[in-house]
Design a protein around this motif. Sequence first.
Motif, PDB file in Angstrom:
ATOM      1  N   GLY A 128       0.833  -1.195   0.000  1.00 26.98           N
ATOM      2  CA  GLY A 128       0.000   0.000   0.000  1.00 26.98           C
ATOM      3  C   GLY A 128       0.872   1.251   0.000  1.00 26.98           C
ATOM      4  N   THR A 152      -2.419  -9.299  -0.983  1.00 25.89           N
ATOM      5  CA  THR A 152      -2.885  -9.306  -2.374  1.00 25.89           C
ATOM      6  C   THR A 152      -1.645  -9.278  -3.258  1.00 25.89           C
ATOM      7  N   LYS A 155      -0.722  -6.694  -6.112  1.00 21.60           N
ATOM      8  CA  LYS A 155      -0.283  -5.340  -5.760  1.00 21.60           C
ATOM      9  C   LYS A 155       1.222  -5.305  -5.512  1.00 21.60           C
ATOM     10  N   ALA A 204      -4.043  -8.218  13.644  1.00 18.69           N
ATOM     11  CA  ALA A 204      -3.871  -9.462  12.872  1.00 18.69           C
ATOM     12  C   ALA A 204      -2.602 -10.192  13.301  1.00 18.69           C
TER      13      ALA A 204
HETATM   14  P1  ATR Z   1      -1.024   2.438   4.022  1.00 16.85           P
HETATM   15  O1  ATR Z   1      -1.092   3.812   3.443  1.00 16.85           O
HETATM   16  O2  ATR Z   1      -0.960   2.406   5.525  1.00 16.85           O
HETATM   17  O3  ATR Z   1       0.042   1.596   3.399  1.00 16.85           O
HETATM   18  P2  ATR Z   1      -2.975   1.070   2.418  1.00 16.85           P
HETATM   19  O4  ATR Z   1      -2.457   1.754   1.190  1.00 16.85           O
HETATM   20  O5  ATR Z   1      -4.447   0.904   2.587  1.00 16.85           O
HETATM   21  O6  ATR Z   1      -2.469   1.783   3.729  1.00 16.85           O
HETATM   22  O7  ATR Z   1      -2.268  -0.381   2.474  1.00 16.85           O
HETATM   23  C1  ATR Z   1      -2.507  -1.272   3.531  1.00 16.85           C
HETATM   24  C2  ATR Z   1      -1.572  -2.459   3.395  1.00 16.85           C
HETATM   25  O8  ATR Z   1      -1.755  -3.324   4.523  1.00 16.85           O
HETATM   26  C3  ATR Z   1      -1.806  -3.318   2.167  1.00 16.85           C
HETATM   27  O9  ATR Z   1      -0.592  -3.883   1.764  1.00 16.85           O
HETATM   28  C4  ATR Z   1      -2.770  -4.376   2.731  1.00 16.85           C
HETATM   29  O10 ATR Z   1      -2.789  -5.567   2.008  1.00 16.85           O
HETATM   30  P3  ATR Z   1      -3.780  -5.740   0.714  1.00 16.85           P
HETATM   31  O11 ATR Z   1      -3.079  -5.050  -0.402  1.00 16.85           O
HETATM   32  O12 ATR Z   1      -3.897  -7.211   0.555  1.00 16.85           O
HETATM   33  O13 ATR Z   1      -5.076  -5.073   1.106  1.00 16.85           O
HETATM   34  C5  ATR Z   1      -2.137  -4.609   4.081  1.00 16.85           C
HETATM   35  N1  ATR Z   1      -3.046  -5.202   5.080  1.00 16.85           N
HETATM   36  C6  ATR Z   1      -4.117  -4.605   5.642  1.00 16.85           C
HETATM   37  N2  ATR Z   1      -4.679  -5.439   6.552  1.00 16.85           N
HETATM   38  C7  ATR Z   1      -3.945  -6.585   6.557  1.00 16.85           C
HETATM   39  C8  ATR Z   1      -3.988  -7.808   7.276  1.00 16.85           C
HETATM   40  N3  ATR Z   1      -4.949  -8.034   8.197  1.00 16.85           N
HETATM   41  N4  ATR Z   1      -3.052  -8.743   7.018  1.00 16.85           N
HETATM   42  C9  ATR Z   1      -2.092  -8.522   6.099  1.00 16.85           C
HETATM   43  N5  ATR Z   1      -1.981  -7.385   5.382  1.00 16.85           N
HETATM   44  C10 ATR Z   1      -2.890  -6.417   5.612  1.00 16.85           C
END
Ligand code: ATR
Length: 278
Positions: A128, A152, A155, A204
């Motif tokens: 992200g 994911t 990404k 998590a």
């Molecule tokens: P940020 O600006 O904090 O990086 P974001 O752009 O919404 O926020 O990105 C969140 C990241 O945390 C992503 O890599 C997300 O994974 P996905 O791309 O699969 O959504 C990851 N993430 C969020 N919740 C998670 C979880 N419970 N376990 C593993 N990865 C998680």
Amino acid sequence: MDSYLVIGNPVAHSKSPHIHARFASLTGQTLTYERLQVEPGHFAARMRELIDQGLKGCNVTVPFKLEACALAQERSDRVHLAGAANTLSFQAGRIQADNTDGIGLVRDIEVNAGQTLRGSRVLLLGAGGAAAGALGPLLLAGPAQLVVSNRTEAKARELVARHHAHASLQAALSRTELLALPLDASLPAFDVVINATAGSLAGAAPPIAASALQPNALVYDMMYGPAAQAFLQWAATQGARPRDGLGMLVEQAAESFFIWRGVRPPTAPVLAHLRQGG
Ligand code: ATR
């Protein structure tokens, strides 16, 4: 007096005004630095008003980093790679954007934690905004291998491809094996593991197996306070060296201060004060 702001929503708990006030006093600079909460949809209009009023620069935090990037007329390489900006400077009516998050992370790891990145094996968890801000500066530090792994997987692949495609990093890429790998137990062992996911916030479980840690690995969470605890406690029970993102916060602020003022503030006393609850 030159004035600066941190703009976000929410922004009430931002430590940036305190950090920049300490930098100003330690370097003998005269400036003001305040917080401003802006409602979604009003960022660009509010910025134009503030520039007209003579604001010199601002830090931009969640959720406006992408809009800050879009608003600028000049963008650093770091901004192009991250696709987001956290530091804006205003000169002669023009908006210059930079992103100091990744260099702040690298400085905290190398200078404050004493972990050499050159030649090391680094795992970046997440794809992200936080991971995107970190990847370019991590690559420039010259690790032997840099693996991006995300829940994911597509990404992670997209983020890695964007960095491969960026010409200014070719020199670094020729030294570094940059890969996207699925998040599963077959990951090799790393010297440095950086959590850039929002998973900790949701409480998590750590997204990796203990076998991904070299003995005495540095395990870094970009968050600090309670949000970083689950991941870092897990790391400590594996014998790793845990480190939260408070030093990154101070170092990214120092880089912004340098961009605005041309003076590099000392960071160690400011970080020590924050660690004591200051
Ligand atoms: P940020 O600006 O904090 O990086 P974001 O752009 O919404 O926020 O990105 C969140 C990241 O945390 C992503 O890599 C997300 O994974 P996905 O791309 O699969 O959504 C990851 N993430 C969020 N919740 C998670 C979880 N419970 N376990 C593993 N990865 C998680």
